[in-house]
Design an enzyme around this catalytic site. Sequence first.
Site, PDB file in Angstrom:
ATOM      1  N   ASP A   2       2.750  -3.902  -7.335  1.00 34.12           N
ATOM      2  CA  ASP A   2       1.793  -4.739  -7.056  1.00 34.12           C
ATOM      3  C   ASP A   2       2.479  -6.431  -6.872  1.00 34.12           C
ATOM      4  OD1 ASP A   2      -0.644  -5.861  -6.257  1.00 34.12           O
ATOM      5  OD2 ASP A   2      -1.443  -5.946  -8.167  1.00 34.12           O
ATOM      6  N   HIS A  19       5.571  -6.924   2.020  1.00 35.18           N
ATOM      7  CA  HIS A  19       5.486  -5.683   2.289  1.00 35.18           C
ATOM      8  C   HIS A  19       6.833  -5.020   2.307  1.00 35.18           C
ATOM      9  CE1 HIS A  19       1.256  -5.222   1.209  1.00 35.18           C
ATOM     10  NE2 HIS A  19       0.901  -5.506   2.431  1.00 35.18           N
ATOM     11  N   LEU A 113      16.531  13.693  -8.661  1.00 34.02           N
ATOM     12  CA  LEU A 113      15.267  12.901  -8.923  1.00 34.02           C
ATOM     13  C   LEU A 113      14.308  13.515  -8.104  1.00 34.02           C
ATOM     14  CD1 LEU A 113      13.928  10.232 -10.121  1.00 34.02           C
ATOM     15  CD2 LEU A 113      14.465   9.170  -7.838  1.00 34.02           C
TER      16      LEU A 113
HETATM   17  C1  IPE Z   1       1.355  -4.319  -2.641  1.00 34.65           C
HETATM   18  O1  IPE Z   1       0.936  -5.569  -3.198  1.00 34.65           O
HETATM   19  C2  IPE Z   1       0.490  -3.287  -3.092  1.00 34.65           C
HETATM   20  C3  IPE Z   1       0.061  -2.422  -1.839  1.00 34.65           C
HETATM   21  C4  IPE Z   1      -1.060  -1.976  -1.543  1.00 34.65           C
HETATM   22  C5  IPE Z   1       1.294  -2.241  -0.858  1.00 34.65           C
HETATM   23  P1  IPE Z   1      -0.427  -6.337  -2.781  1.00 34.65           P
HETATM   24  O2  IPE Z   1      -0.304  -6.205  -1.442  1.00 34.65           O
HETATM   25  O3  IPE Z   1      -1.441  -5.845  -3.577  1.00 34.65           O
HETATM   26  O4  IPE Z   1       0.159  -8.055  -3.365  1.00 34.65           O
HETATM   27  P2  IPE Z   1      -1.050  -8.876  -3.903  1.00 34.65           P
HETATM   28  O5  IPE Z   1      -1.576  -8.359  -4.966  1.00 34.65           O
HETATM   29  O6  IPE Z   1      -1.857  -9.447  -2.858  1.00 34.65           O
HETATM   30  O7  IPE Z   1       0.033  -9.952  -4.176  1.00 34.65           O
HETATM   31 MG    MG Z   2      -2.412  -6.506  -5.122  1.00 31.09          MG
END
Ligand code: IPE
Ligand code: MG
Length: 222
Positions: A2, A19, A113
Site C-alpha cells: 500500500d 504503481h 521461493l
Molecule cells: C497500491 O497502493 C495498492 C494497489 C492496489 C496496487 P495504493 O494505490 O492503494 O496507494 P495509496 O493508498 O493511494 O497511497
Molecule cells: Mg491504498
Amino acid sequence: MDGNGRWAERRHLPRVAGHRAGAEAVRRTMQAAVDAGVEVLTLYAFSSENWRRSVEEVSDLTGLMRFYVERELETLQREQVRLKLIGDPGAFGPELSGKLHAALERTAANNRLTLVVALNYGSQAEIAGAARELARRAVAGEVTPEQIDEAALAGLLQTHDLPPLDLLIRTSGEVRLSNFLLWQAAYAELVFTETLWPDFDEEAFKGALAEFTRRQRRFGGR
Ligand code: IPE
Ligand code: MG
C-alpha cells in the site's frame, strides 16, 4: 502493498508512476525473500474491491502486470521461484490470463521461493467459497456436519497447499487487514510500517523479519 498513490502524489506524479515504482519494489522484495531463504512470499497485488477504482487506473495496473509477468519470467527461472495465484485472476482479460498461465506452467517445478500473487482476491469470498463447497458436499451426503472442522475448511481455501502464515506486513501506515488472508492470519505476527510500498526494499524487509524474530509466539499457550 500500500502507498503507491501517496508516493506519486508527494512527487506530483500521476498515480501510475507510483504503481510503476511499486512494481520495482516487488522485484526487490522478491529477491530479498529469496536471499533470506523465505519459503513463501504472498503479495496482495489487487483486491476484489480494487475494481472500485477508475477504469484508467485498473487498466494501468493490468498493463503493468502484463509487462512485468513477461519481463520477470526469466528472473523467476534464474532464482528458481515458483509462481502461484490466488483470487480470481481471469477477470483481467485473456491477454494477462494467458501470460499468467504460461508463467505458472513454466515455473511449476521451481523449488526455492513460492511467490503467491493475490489477484482479484478477497478473503471473505474465499472463505464463503469453502463453506459453499462444504455445504454442497453435505447435501450430496459426502460429509456430515460433524465432520466439518477447521481442517476441513482450511483444506478448501486457495492456500490449502501452503504452510501456515507466519508474518504479515502492511505498508504505508494503514493499520487494517483489508480482506487479506483473514483465516490464515489467525496466528500470524502483524507488522505495520509507515514505509510507502514504492520505498520498500531489502532493508525494510530485513527489518520486518528482525521484528518477527523478536516476537514471542505462544499460539494461545502461555
Ligand atoms: C497500491 O497502493 C495498492 C494497489 C492496489 C496496487 P495504493 O494505490 O492503494 O496507494 P495509496 O493508498 O493511494 O497511497
Ligand atoms: Mg491504498
